[in-house]
Scaffold this motif. Structure first.
Motif, PDB file in Angstrom:
ATOM      1  N   LEU A  37       0.814  -1.207   0.000  1.00  0.00           N
ATOM      2  CA  LEU A  37       0.000   0.000   0.000  1.00  0.00           C
ATOM      3  C   LEU A  37       0.853   1.265   0.000  1.00  0.00           C
ATOM      4  O   LEU A  37       0.496   2.271  -0.625  1.00  0.00           O
ATOM      5  CB  LEU A  37      -0.943   0.002   1.207  1.00  0.00           C
ATOM      6  N   LEU A  38       1.988   1.228   0.714  1.00  0.00           N
ATOM      7  CA  LEU A  38       2.885   2.381   0.763  1.00  0.00           C
ATOM      8  C   LEU A  38       3.829   2.426  -0.435  1.00  0.00           C
ATOM      9  O   LEU A  38       4.624   3.348  -0.564  1.00  0.00           O
ATOM     10  CB  LEU A  38       3.704   2.364   2.066  1.00  0.00           C
ATOM     11  N   ARG A  39       3.739   1.378  -1.273  1.00  0.00           N
ATOM     12  CA  ARG A  39       4.539   1.293  -2.506  1.00  0.00           C
ATOM     13  C   ARG A  39       6.042   1.311  -2.206  1.00  0.00           C
ATOM     14  O   ARG A  39       6.818   1.950  -2.892  1.00  0.00           O
ATOM     15  CB  ARG A  39       4.165   2.438  -3.456  1.00  0.00           C
ATOM     16  N   TRP A  40       6.405   0.537  -1.175  1.00  0.00           N
ATOM     17  CA  TRP A  40       7.809   0.424  -0.801  1.00  0.00           C
ATOM     18  C   TRP A  40       8.478  -0.794  -1.430  1.00  0.00           C
ATOM     19  O   TRP A  40       9.702  -0.917  -1.383  1.00  0.00           O
ATOM     20  CB  TRP A  40       7.944   0.335   0.725  1.00  0.00           C
ATOM     21  N   ALA A  41       7.689  -1.709  -1.988  1.00  0.00           N
ATOM     22  CA  ALA A  41       8.269  -2.940  -2.528  1.00  0.00           C
ATOM     23  C   ALA A  41       7.360  -3.549  -3.581  1.00  0.00           C
ATOM     24  O   ALA A  41       6.154  -3.288  -3.610  1.00  0.00           O
ATOM     25  CB  ALA A  41       8.505  -3.947  -1.399  1.00  0.00           C
ATOM     26  N   THR A  42       7.961  -4.379  -4.440  1.00  0.00           N
ATOM     27  CA  THR A  42       7.184  -5.160  -5.403  1.00  0.00           C
ATOM     28  C   THR A  42       6.597  -6.371  -4.678  1.00  0.00           C
ATOM     29  O   THR A  42       6.931  -6.634  -3.507  1.00  0.00           O
ATOM     30  CB  THR A  42       8.072  -5.657  -6.553  1.00  0.00           C
ATOM     31  N   ILE A  43       5.755  -7.124  -5.352  1.00  0.00           N
ATOM     32  CA  ILE A  43       5.143  -8.294  -4.726  1.00  0.00           C
ATOM     33  C   ILE A  43       6.197  -9.323  -4.326  1.00  0.00           C
ATOM     34  O   ILE A  43       6.167  -9.877  -3.223  1.00  0.00           O
ATOM     35  CB  ILE A  43       4.103  -8.929  -5.675  1.00  0.00           C
ATOM     36  N   LYS A  44       7.147  -9.594  -5.209  1.00  0.00           N
ATOM     37  CA  LYS A  44       8.193 -10.582  -4.906  1.00  0.00           C
ATOM     38  C   LYS A  44       9.109 -10.093  -3.793  1.00  0.00           C
ATOM     39  O   LYS A  44       9.526 -10.874  -2.924  1.00  0.00           O
ATOM     40  CB  LYS A  44       9.008 -10.879  -6.169  1.00  0.00           C
ATOM     41  N   GLN A  45       9.460  -8.811  -3.799  1.00  0.00           N
ATOM     42  CA  GLN A  45      10.285  -8.253  -2.727  1.00  0.00           C
ATOM     43  C   GLN A  45       9.540  -8.318  -1.397  1.00  0.00           C
ATOM     44  O   GLN A  45      10.130  -8.631  -0.351  1.00  0.00           O
ATOM     45  CB  GLN A  45      10.654  -6.798  -3.044  1.00  0.00           C
ATOM     46  N   THR A  46       8.244  -8.041  -1.450  1.00  0.00           N
ATOM     47  CA  THR A  46       7.412  -8.114  -0.245  1.00  0.00           C
ATOM     48  C   THR A  46       7.419  -9.527   0.325  1.00  0.00           C
ATOM     49  O   THR A  46       7.522  -9.715   1.542  1.00  0.00           O
ATOM     50  CB  THR A  46       5.962  -7.697  -0.571  1.00  0.00           C
ATOM     51  N   ALA A  47       7.325 -10.517  -0.539  1.00  0.00           N
ATOM     52  CA  ALA A  47       7.330 -11.919  -0.098  1.00  0.00           C
ATOM     53  C   ALA A  47       8.642 -12.275   0.583  1.00  0.00           C
ATOM     54  O   ALA A  47       8.657 -12.917   1.634  1.00  0.00           O
ATOM     55  CB  ALA A  47       7.076 -12.841  -1.281  1.00  0.00           C
ATOM     56  N   ALA A  48       9.760 -11.852  -0.010  1.00  0.00           N
ATOM     57  CA  ALA A  48      11.070 -12.177   0.544  1.00  0.00           C
ATOM     58  C   ALA A  48      11.293 -11.489   1.890  1.00  0.00           C
ATOM     59  O   ALA A  48      11.741 -12.117   2.864  1.00  0.00           O
ATOM     60  CB  ALA A  48      12.164 -11.769  -0.440  1.00  0.00           C
ATOM     61  N   VAL A  49      10.986 -10.193   1.951  1.00  0.00           N
ATOM     62  CA  VAL A  49      11.166  -9.434   3.195  1.00  0.00           C
ATOM     63  C   VAL A  49      10.242  -9.979   4.286  1.00  0.00           C
ATOM     64  O   VAL A  49      10.658 -10.146   5.435  1.00  0.00           O
ATOM     65  CB  VAL A  49      10.886  -7.927   2.955  1.00  0.00           C
TER      66      VAL A  49
END
Length: 249
Positions: free
Chosen positions: A164-176
């Motif tokens: 929502l804050l547009r800090w990461a892509t979907i794949k980056q979000t999954a990894a983090v």
């Protein structure tokens, strides 16, 4: 709660690896799903919290491994959240909450899980924004505390925030999220154990079952996979759990 008792709930043993599969595919440990299922089958709180944390550690570690291999990890996005979440997760794990409030807070968190599964926070971000360190530190502390208190890893809350804050892509979000869940779950479990809490023996059976689903889900999720229909089914199950938690609190 014994191993023999678990076999009285064959549906639970069938659903657990499916939950692990779906959560691991998006970089989550699955604690909110495991807790939802255990609440549906009327498991005691003393069994739910430590079991969910251990299952979370197992699945999130596997999930992170596969996403890391695909080079999706963004370390600069992980550290600000982890710095505050780890100590606060320990604090939450150390505390014991009244059953009424536990159910209400857990049900509220499960709403996030349902929305995530239904794709409300699943849109790819094409233009990312720089992370706000003060805001990330604050968010990390809040999620960390809830993680330890409830027996979750916090990824189900962190993921939609990152998107929502547009800090990461979907794949980056999954990894983090996978690593975030791992460190929070370990910290929360240490906090739980430090006050004399123990892991029920029957949890060993659930660990074995969940491991298989987690490995398969993390492998395919880190590549390319479409599990929309299964996610809708899981969203329905979690929705029923939310209703039960609110009505029995």
């Amino acid at each position: 709660m014994t191993v023999a008792t678990l076999f009285d709930s064959p549906l639970l043993l069938l659903l657990l690896p499916i939950v692990a599969f779906l959560y691991a595919s998006v970089g989550h440990g699955g604690a909110s799903g495991y807790l939802a299922l255990m609440s549906l089958f009327s498991f005691p709180m003393t069994f739910m919290k430590p079991t969910a944390l251990v299952l979370n550690i197992l699945v999130s570690a596997v999930s992170f491994y596969f996403y890391y291999k695909e080079r999706k990890m963004k370390w600069s996005l992980f550290y600000p959240f982890a710095l505050t979440s780890i100590p606060f997760s320990f604090l939450g794990g150390f505390l014991t909450i009244n059953a009424f409030y536990y159910k209400i807070i857990l049900a509220t968190v499960l709403v996030f899980a349902v929305l995530r599964l239904l794709g409300f926070f699943g849109k790819e971000n094409t233009e990312l924004k720089p992370i706000s360190i003060p805001l990330a530190l604050t968010i990390g502390a809040i999620i960390g505390f809830l993680s330890g208190l409830l027996g979750i890893g916090g990824g189900i809350i962190l993921s939609p925030i990152l998107l929502l804050l547009r800090w990461a892509t979907i794949k980056q979000t999954a990894a983090v999220s996978a690593l975030f869940i791992l460190v929070n779950s370990i910290s929360g479990l240490i906090g739980f154990a430090s006050k004399g809490g123990t892991l029920p023996e029957a949890s060993m059976l659930l660990i074995a079952i969940v491991f298989v689903g987690g490995v398969v889900g993390a492998f395919f999720g880190s590549k390319k996979m479409n599990t929309n229909q299964l996610r809708y089914v899981l969203a329905l199950v979690l929705g029923i759990a939310v209703f039960k938690l609110y009505t029995t609190a």
